[in-house]
Design a protein around this motif. Structure first.
Motif, mmCIF file in Angstrom:
data_model
loop_
_atom_site.group_PDB
_atom_site.id
_atom_site.type_symbol
_atom_site.label_atom_id
_atom_site.label_comp_id
_atom_site.label_asym_id
_atom_site.label_seq_id
_atom_site.Cartn_x
_atom_site.Cartn_y
_atom_site.Cartn_z
ATOM 1 N N VAL A 95 0.786 -1.269 0.153
ATOM 2 C CA VAL A 95 -0.131 -0.080 0.016
ATOM 3 C C VAL A 95 0.643 1.249 0.046
ATOM 4 O O VAL A 95 1.732 1.424 0.896
ATOM 5 C CB VAL A 95 -0.980 0.062 1.327
ATOM 6 N N ILE A 96 0.765 2.049 -1.079
ATOM 7 C CA ILE A 96 1.556 3.071 -1.209
ATOM 8 C C ILE A 96 0.767 4.411 -0.594
ATOM 9 O O ILE A 96 -0.424 4.649 -1.036
ATOM 10 C CB ILE A 96 1.845 3.477 -2.756
ATOM 11 N N LYS A 97 1.523 5.032 0.185
ATOM 12 C CA LYS A 97 0.765 6.419 0.894
ATOM 13 C C LYS A 97 0.846 7.441 -0.071
ATOM 14 O O LYS A 97 1.963 7.909 -0.331
ATOM 15 C CB LYS A 97 1.385 6.522 2.266
ATOM 16 N N ALA A 98 -0.122 7.819 -0.720
ATOM 17 C CA ALA A 98 -0.053 8.840 -1.508
ATOM 18 C C ALA A 98 -1.485 9.812 -1.640
ATOM 19 O O ALA A 98 -2.477 9.201 -1.439
ATOM 20 C CB ALA A 98 0.341 8.320 -3.174
ATOM 21 N N ASP A 99 -1.432 11.125 -1.863
ATOM 22 C CA ASP A 99 -2.380 12.076 -2.038
ATOM 23 C C ASP A 99 -2.849 12.224 -3.594
ATOM 24 O O ASP A 99 -2.107 12.818 -4.167
ATOM 25 C CB ASP A 99 -2.421 13.097 -1.490
ATOM 26 N N ILE A 100 -3.474 11.413 -4.331
ATOM 27 C CA ILE A 100 -3.567 11.224 -5.668
ATOM 28 C C ILE A 100 -4.081 12.582 -6.180
ATOM 29 O O ILE A 100 -3.700 12.975 -7.261
ATOM 30 C CB ILE A 100 -4.447 9.954 -6.168
ATOM 31 N N GLY A 101 -4.853 13.457 -5.455
ATOM 32 C CA GLY A 101 -5.174 14.650 -5.905
ATOM 33 C C GLY A 101 -4.246 15.673 -6.172
ATOM 34 O O GLY A 101 -4.046 16.466 -6.967
ATOM 35 N N SER A 102 -2.988 15.463 -5.293
ATOM 36 C CA SER A 102 -1.832 16.428 -5.459
ATOM 37 C C SER A 102 -1.093 15.846 -6.536
ATOM 38 O O SER A 102 -0.126 16.553 -7.146
ATOM 39 C CB SER A 102 -1.066 16.447 -4.288
ATOM 40 N N LEU A 103 -0.971 14.612 -6.858
ATOM 41 C CA LEU A 103 -0.145 14.014 -7.971
ATOM 42 C C LEU A 103 -0.384 14.769 -9.350
ATOM 43 O O LEU A 103 0.327 14.590 -10.011
ATOM 44 C CB LEU A 103 -0.273 12.316 -8.112
ATOM 45 N N CYS A 104 -1.765 14.987 -9.347
ATOM 46 C CA CYS A 104 -1.981 15.607 -10.827
ATOM 47 C C CYS A 104 -1.756 16.764 -11.043
ATOM 48 O O CYS A 104 -1.852 17.526 -12.024
ATOM 49 C CB CYS A 104 -3.636 15.309 -11.022
ATOM 50 N N GLU A 105 -0.926 17.625 -10.003
ATOM 51 C CA GLU A 105 -0.516 18.969 -10.094
ATOM 52 C C GLU A 105 1.061 18.967 -10.141
ATOM 53 O O GLU A 105 1.719 20.075 -10.405
ATOM 54 C CB GLU A 105 -0.901 19.763 -8.896
ATOM 55 N N ASN A 106 1.797 17.893 -9.835
ATOM 56 C CA ASN A 106 3.275 17.933 -10.003
ATOM 57 C C ASN A 106 3.840 16.899 -10.699
ATOM 58 O O ASN A 106 3.723 15.734 -10.191
ATOM 59 C CB ASN A 106 3.789 17.688 -8.307
#
Length: 124
Positions: A46-57
């Protein structure tokens, strides 16, 4: 070699059920969630990530994609389940601009970005 699936929102109720179902069917499961999830999860990782922020960077997205591919351990990515979602309850009077933007980032933009990022993997 078995097939692999990437499931966003893997630590929530529906996501955890999806992880369990895919793992039970013999798939390699890579989960993604803002929370790390339970140690007892049948997901390989399980990778801890905020997918919403991934689309901006782009740099963070590139790092995330590399982390997912490494976690696959050679198993081909055969499915992507865009399960993560933001649900804001209540009327429009209580909805802020930021609430709406966050919902769009997680519910619409991130699934597009993830499909685009992993399209070649999925087509292979």
């Amino acid at each position: 070699m078995n097939r692999a699936v990437l499931i966003t929102g893997s630590s929530g109720g529906i996501g955890a059920a999806l992880v369990k179902a895919f793992a039970g069917a013999g798939w390699t499961v890579i989960g993604v969630d803002k929370e790390k999830g339970e140690a007892s999860s049948p997901a390989k990782r399980v990778i801890k990530a905020d997918i919403g922020s991934l689309c901006e960077n782009d740099a963070d997205l590139h790092t995330f994609a590399g982390e997912v591919r490494a976690a696959l351990g050679g198993a081909p990515l055969a499915a992507l389940v865009n399960n993560a979602a933001v649900q804001i309850l209540g009327g429009i009077a209580g909805l802020t601009h930021q609430d709406f933007i966050e919902a769009m980032r997680v519910n619409a933009i991130a699934p597009f970005v993830l499909v685009k990022t992993f399209l070649a993997d999925l087509e292979a």
